[in-house]
Structures are given as C-alpha cells and as structure tokens.
Design a protein around this motif. Structure first.
Motif, mmCIF file in Angstrom:
data_model
loop_
_atom_site.group_PDB
_atom_site.id
_atom_site.type_symbol
_atom_site.label_atom_id
_atom_site.label_comp_id
_atom_site.label_asym_id
_atom_site.label_seq_id
_atom_site.Cartn_x
_atom_site.Cartn_y
_atom_site.Cartn_z
ATOM 1 N N GLU A 436 0.891 -1.147 -0.023
ATOM 2 C CA GLU A 436 0.117 -0.082 -0.310
ATOM 3 C C GLU A 436 0.956 1.049 0.228
ATOM 4 O O GLU A 436 0.280 2.273 0.219
ATOM 5 N N ILE A 437 2.200 1.022 0.562
ATOM 6 C CA ILE A 437 3.159 2.186 0.358
ATOM 7 C C ILE A 437 3.571 3.086 -1.529
ATOM 8 O O ILE A 437 3.589 1.487 -1.788
ATOM 9 N N ASP A 438 4.132 3.699 -1.965
ATOM 10 C CA ASP A 438 4.231 4.201 -2.696
ATOM 11 C C ASP A 438 5.651 3.954 -2.303
ATOM 12 O O ASP A 438 6.226 5.521 -2.275
ATOM 13 N N MET A 442 8.528 7.462 -1.143
ATOM 14 C CA MET A 442 8.336 7.061 0.263
ATOM 15 C C MET A 442 10.182 7.059 -0.151
ATOM 16 O O MET A 442 10.480 8.091 1.098
ATOM 17 N N LYS A 443 10.758 6.595 -1.039
ATOM 18 C CA LYS A 443 12.128 7.127 -0.631
ATOM 19 C C LYS A 443 12.918 8.361 -1.014
ATOM 20 O O LYS A 443 13.562 9.337 -0.420
ATOM 21 N N THR A 444 11.997 9.062 -1.950
ATOM 22 C CA THR A 444 12.438 11.127 -1.638
ATOM 23 C C THR A 444 11.555 11.475 -0.458
ATOM 24 O O THR A 444 12.740 12.038 -0.163
ATOM 25 N N LEU A 445 11.244 10.847 0.287
ATOM 26 C CA LEU A 445 10.850 11.922 1.742
ATOM 27 C C LEU A 445 11.636 11.426 2.094
ATOM 28 O O LEU A 445 11.913 11.970 3.068
ATOM 29 N N LYS A 453 21.370 8.619 1.710
ATOM 30 C CA LYS A 453 21.103 7.701 0.250
ATOM 31 C C LYS A 453 20.574 6.359 0.978
ATOM 32 O O LYS A 453 21.362 5.813 1.376
ATOM 33 N N LEU A 454 19.144 6.138 0.590
ATOM 34 C CA LEU A 454 18.660 4.977 1.288
ATOM 35 C C LEU A 454 19.141 3.748 0.355
ATOM 36 O O LEU A 454 19.188 3.522 -0.764
ATOM 37 N N ILE A 472 0.917 8.218 7.153
ATOM 38 C CA ILE A 472 1.369 9.108 5.814
ATOM 39 C C ILE A 472 0.444 10.483 6.076
ATOM 40 O O ILE A 472 -0.525 10.127 6.312
ATOM 41 N N ALA A 473 1.073 11.777 6.347
ATOM 42 C CA ALA A 473 0.526 13.229 5.454
ATOM 43 C C ALA A 473 0.460 13.507 4.305
ATOM 44 O O ALA A 473 2.159 13.339 3.961
#
Length: 630
Positions: A436-438, A442-445, A453-454, A472-473
């Motif tokens: 359910e996570i984009d 999420m990585k950009t956030l 760097k993730l 998530i906000a």
C-alpha cells in the motif's frame, strides 16, 4: 609608632563589628527576597494591566522564534530584491544660455506637489514589505478591551501585517429598528480606539460585497470540501479598501452588503469576511498578471499585496473547545482531517460559553481554502492580543499540540483564553501493508528529510518482515514508520514485541507548517496513547480501540531534533553515539495511578523490570537503512 603589621591588625579589629553588621543586613535582605519570591503571586487580569511602552518588545521576545521561523518571517515581510536600474544616459553638452533662457526652460511646479521618492530610498526608509490580514472583531467589547485589541493591531502593523477589520456585534438583534446606526457606531468605536493608540484608521461605511454567490459558482463542478460564501466581491468593489491601505490606514468595515436592489443591508460578518478573502486573493492575482514592462508592484512602497496572509477571529470566547482537553481549547487544528470529528464531538454543554465556535470553525475552513498554503487562522480571546505577534512571527500555536499533558504547566499552562491555531492541513491515513506504500514517493521523502541515500533492497526487505504500520501525511509530505521488533524467546509479554519508531520524516518544504505535530499526534493515538477516549481520531487506524504499548526509538546523539524528542518522551538513555528514547503506554499508567489513589506510582514498577536492557539489546542491533557516506 606602630609597625605596619600592628596597624593592619588594629584596622581589622576595628572594622570587624561593622563587617558583621553589614553581613547580617545582607542576609536579612536576601532572606526577605527569597521569602517574597516564594509567596504566591496572583497576576492581575489583562484588562487591569496598564499598557507599557515595552509591551511590543516583550511580545517579540516571548515569541522566541527559531531560525526557521525567522527565515520564514523574512521571506514574507523582508525587503524585496529590486530589479537593476538602467544607467542614466550621459547628458549631451549644450551651449551656454543666458539667465532669461534658463528661467524659461526651468519647469516650475506648485509648492504642494513633491517629486515621488526613489524606490530604492523608500525601501531603505521602510524595509518591511506589507501584507494583509482579515480580522473579525466579534463585539461587544468594553473600552479597555478595545484598547488592548487596538494595541495588538498596531503591533502587527509595525511588523508588516496590515489588518482589514470587519466589526460584528453579537448582542445586536437583526431586523430591529436602528441596527444600522448601532453598527456604524460600533465601527466608529473601533476606529477611535485605533486612533487613540496612534494608528491611522479609516471607516469604510459603504458596502464592499454583494449578496448572492459569485457568477459561475453554481455551474462549477469542481469538488470542494468547504461551503462557498453567501456573498461575493469584485476587484472594482475593493477600491476603498485599496485606497486606505495605500494611505497607510487600517480599514474598518461594518457587516453590510448590497442586495439585488442595490440596497445596503446587514448580513452575517462571516459572509463579508469570506467574500473579502476570496475577492482580495483574486484581485492580487489580477495585479500580478497585469504587471507591465520591467515594473513590479514591489517597486512602489505604497502598494500592498492584497493576498490575505492571516485570518484572525477575536472574540470573548477564545479558541475551539476540545473533547481531549476537558473543554479547554484546541491548540492546533488540521482542518482537512479533523473538521468533521470536531463538530461531531462538540459537547452541547459548551454552547452557552462558546456560541459561535463552530460557525467560526466553518469560516476558517472556507477562508483558508482561498488563502496561500502557508497561511493560517487564529481564534483568540480579547485577553490574549500578544499571542497574535507570536502567531505572526512563528506561524505556530501558543503551545505545541504534541507535547505531553504533564508539560502543559507554568507558562505553557492551558487556560480558556489559550488561542487555537487552524491550518488547512493535510489528510492523515494509516496503512499496514508494504504494497500500500508508494515506494518511489517514500524514498524521496526519506532521502530529502535525512539527506542520506536509502539502501533500497535492505530497507524494503526489512519492512516486508517487520512492518507494523505507516502514518502518511498528505501526498507523502511526512511519514512515521513503525515496526514490531522481535525479542529473545522468554521475554515478558509486557515488553515483547517492541513497538519501534523506525523513521519519522517530514519534507523540508513542510517543516514548520504543523505537519510534524499532526504526525506525532497521530503516532500517539496509534501507539502509546491507544485506548484513551481522545485517541479515537478517524484517520484510518485503530480509532482508539486497543491497548496502548510503549513506543521506543533511537536517535544520533548529535541530532539537532533531540531537543524536540526530549520534550515528548517519557525518558531517555544515552548509549555512546546514540540516545534511546521511549514513551510509556498512557492507559497503563492511568489505570495503575487510579488503583493506587494517593499512593502514586513507585520509582520502578514491576512491568519495568529488565525492559531497558531488552530495548537496548534489540534496538541497538537494528541495521542502518542508509548507504555508507562517500
């Protein structure tokens, strides 16, 4: 003759009694001072306090803005960069002229016409870039109360925020004979109060808004989560307000509107304010689109940006009562996600003391829909004008809404007059599965928030295995990632599994706009605050049903956010380069406190035995989510 040593001994002997006397007097004075400080002091009511010339400076100091707050204020009110001025052409040489010819060629101007000041000189003399605010003054007020409110308006003007005031009188019934004269009289009282404090005010007694929806609104199919105002205005209707602002005057209006027969009639002040917010926003957009050549509005010191930056609702009621604070005001409201729930949980017993709280809440939601995203509304009592300055500089509530209740003491103590800050806010949702996570968002956030760097594969593999939920906000403006960390076999159920805050991130563009508090309150409701009545917020999570669990997380010892964590955690433990934080489950604490009555909790409870060692052993072994720094 006496030797030098003898003289010194004699002098000391002679001076000894006087030294003892002075020491005794000093001790008595010190004891009296300490005793007076310990005596309880009841501060006078704000209405009884004499105004001081130092109030303005003290209000600025009390705001205590952070570096981010200061930069945000300067971005809105600091001097605007001036475009480069073209070099003046070199004058051509001209033949010498006789005195008569010089006099004939010299242009004479009447003595009352002065040349316009240079924009550069004007920006130096008046470095504040002025913005506008809509103010609803919900009378009746006494002369002393109006004086206090007027000082607040003047302080805001000194900081660059010029108010457009709409005066309402709740105790004046509609439809009675003489209501128009009474409204105009109330408007003039406000004008006189402002001028008595040294401001320049202008009564705008004619109607500047028109009854009925704006043409085209009824045909619009655009989805909206707010109610359109029952009045509208156009840029040509704002000429009197614009003229007053250009002249450095504060416009003060009664709640009047033109009906379809061009008659000036009394309407609800909320409709006037909502129409003005929308009309001024549209007029400012039109001004920006009509800029011609190299000239810009910022080049003219008399021009003011009509876009409303703040909405201020000043009443005798104060903020919106909160079910979570036993009727004391909300501190910060996320209108997008909390509006409906606040209306549903409004206790009818609050109605007599707060008769207009819900209508003002609706007004704030409508107005903020037309204002810039960084704007805010504040509902404040007439007893708290200094809070308006803090709101302007920091754009934050008087007290952070994410602080534990135990810290709301002293200067942070909540009162019925504590103001409520309202933001348009963001939707808050809870998801419990990785699919359910984009992942891209999420990585950009995470990378923008932590500036690292993730390590994608390792991070998402761990999420697949250990994820509990993610808050998530908005569209990934912020997120709180919570995992369930497994403990060694045989660990007590009160400790295992560990509810671990793996990531708490907010985009830099949303830091300082309330998103961090919105996220933490939602995190509280889903973890250590779960099970409390006021944790039943409709954000897609457990809605208050369940048993709260201790929340644990770690942070680098040099993390500048740790000060914020210290205030919100129950305790912390330093471990070399790390700090371990935790928040105790609140329901368990309240239940135990109630069971023991006046005995209170002991220093170390049974359920706390060995938990720090378990937390430290498990949490410190969690691998990093980031790639090595290069």
């Amino acid at each position: 003759m006496l030797s030098s040593s003898a003289r010194i001994s004699r002098r000391n002997a002679l001076s000894s009694p006087s030294l003892h006397a002075r020491s005794a007097q000093t001790f008595k004075a010190f004891y009296a001072t300490i005793r007076s400080l310990r005596n309880s002091y009841e501060p006078p009511e704000p209405d009884d306090v004499e105004p001081s010339e130092k109030d303005f400076i003290l209000s600025l100091l009390r705001a205590n803005p952070s570096l981010r707050d200061t930069k945000s204020y300067l971005a809105s009110f600091g001097p605007r960069p001036q475009p480069p001025q073209p070099l003046a052409p070199k004058p051509e040489e001209s033949p010498l002229l006789a005195d008569e010819d010089v006099a004939a060629r010299t242009e004479t101007k009447p003595p009352d016409i002065k040349p316009a000041p240079s924009p550069v000189v004007a920006s130096i003399l008046n470095p504040v870039y002025r913005r506008t605010a809509l103010v609803k003054l919900q009378a009746p007020f006494t002369d002393t109360q109006l004086e206090s409110i007027a000082r607040g308006m003047i302080y805001l003007e000194k900081l660059g925020l010029v108010s457009v005031i709409v005066v309402e009188n709740d105790q004046l019934p509609k439809g009675e004979a003489g209501e128009r004269a009474a409204l105009l009289e109330e408007t003039m009282r406000v004008v006189n109060a402002l001028e008595n404090q040294g401001a320049r005010a202008r009564p705008v007694l004619g109607s500047v808004v028109r009854l009925g929806p704006k043409p085209g609104d009824e045909d619009s199919s655009e989805p909206r989560d707010y109610i359109l105002p029952e009045a509208h205005t156009s840029p040509s209707d704002l000429i009197h307000i614009r003229s007053a602002l250009r002249a450095g005057e504060i416009p003060v209006l009664p709640p009047l509107a033109l009906d379809s027969f061009c008659r000036s009639v009394r309407v609800d002040a909320n409709d006037v304010i909502a129409a003005l917010v929308r009309g001024m926003h549209e007029a400012a957009a039109l001004d920006n689109s009509q800029v011609q050549g190299d000239e810009s509005p910022s080049m003219f010191p008399d021009e003011i940006d009509l876009t409303p930056l703040r909405l201020m609702i000043i009443t005798r009621e104060g903020g919106v009562p909160s079910y979570a604070r036993q009727g004391l005001p909300h501190l910060l409201i996320n209108l997008t996600s909390e509006y409906s729930y606040i209306r549903e949980t409004f206790d009818p017993r609050w109605k007599p003391a707060h008769p207009t709280a819900l209508s003002n809440l609706e007004l704030a939601r409508t107005c903020l829909a037309f204002m810039p995203p960084s704007s805010s509304a504040v509902m404040v009592s007439h007893r708290s004008p200094s809070h308006l300055i803090g709101n302007l500089i920091t754009n934050k509530p008087a007290v952070s809404s994410s602080l534990p209740h135990a810290l709301l003491q002293g200067n942070r103590k909540l009162t019925p007059h504590t103001p409520t800050l309202l933001r348009r806010g963001l939707p808050i949702r809870v998801v419990r599965r990785v699919d359910e996570i984009d992942k891209a968002k999420m990585k950009t956030l995470l990378e923008q928030s932590f500036r690292r760097k993730l390590s994608d594969d390792a991070f998402w593999a761990r999420m697949e295995r250990d994820l509990d939920f993610v808050i998530i906000a908005g569209d990934y403006a912020g997120a709180a990632i919570v995992t369930r960390e497994r403990c060694a076999p045989g660990t007590r159920a009160a400790v295992a599994p560990i509810t671990y805050l793996d990531k708490f991130a907010v985009l830099p563009s949303h830091q300082g706009d309330g998103t961090v508090d919105f996220l933490w309150v939602a995190l509280h409701d889903e973890t250590y605050g779960l099970g409390l009545p006021f944790s039943a917020n409709p954000n897609g999570g457990k809605e208050g049903r369940g048993e709260g669990r201790d929340l644990v997380w770690r942070s680098r010892a040099d993390n500048p956010v740790n000060k914020w964590y210290f205030e919100r955690s129950t305790g912390h433990l330093r471990q070399g380069d790390w700090v371990l934080f935790w928040c105790d489950a609140e329901v368990r604490l309240k239940t135990e406190e109630g069971r023991r009555a006046s005995a209170g909790l002991s220093y170390l409870e049974e359920w706390e035995q060995g938990r720090l060692a378990t937390w430290n052993d498990v949490v410190m072994k969690i691998p990093s989510s980031w790639k090595p720094k290069t």
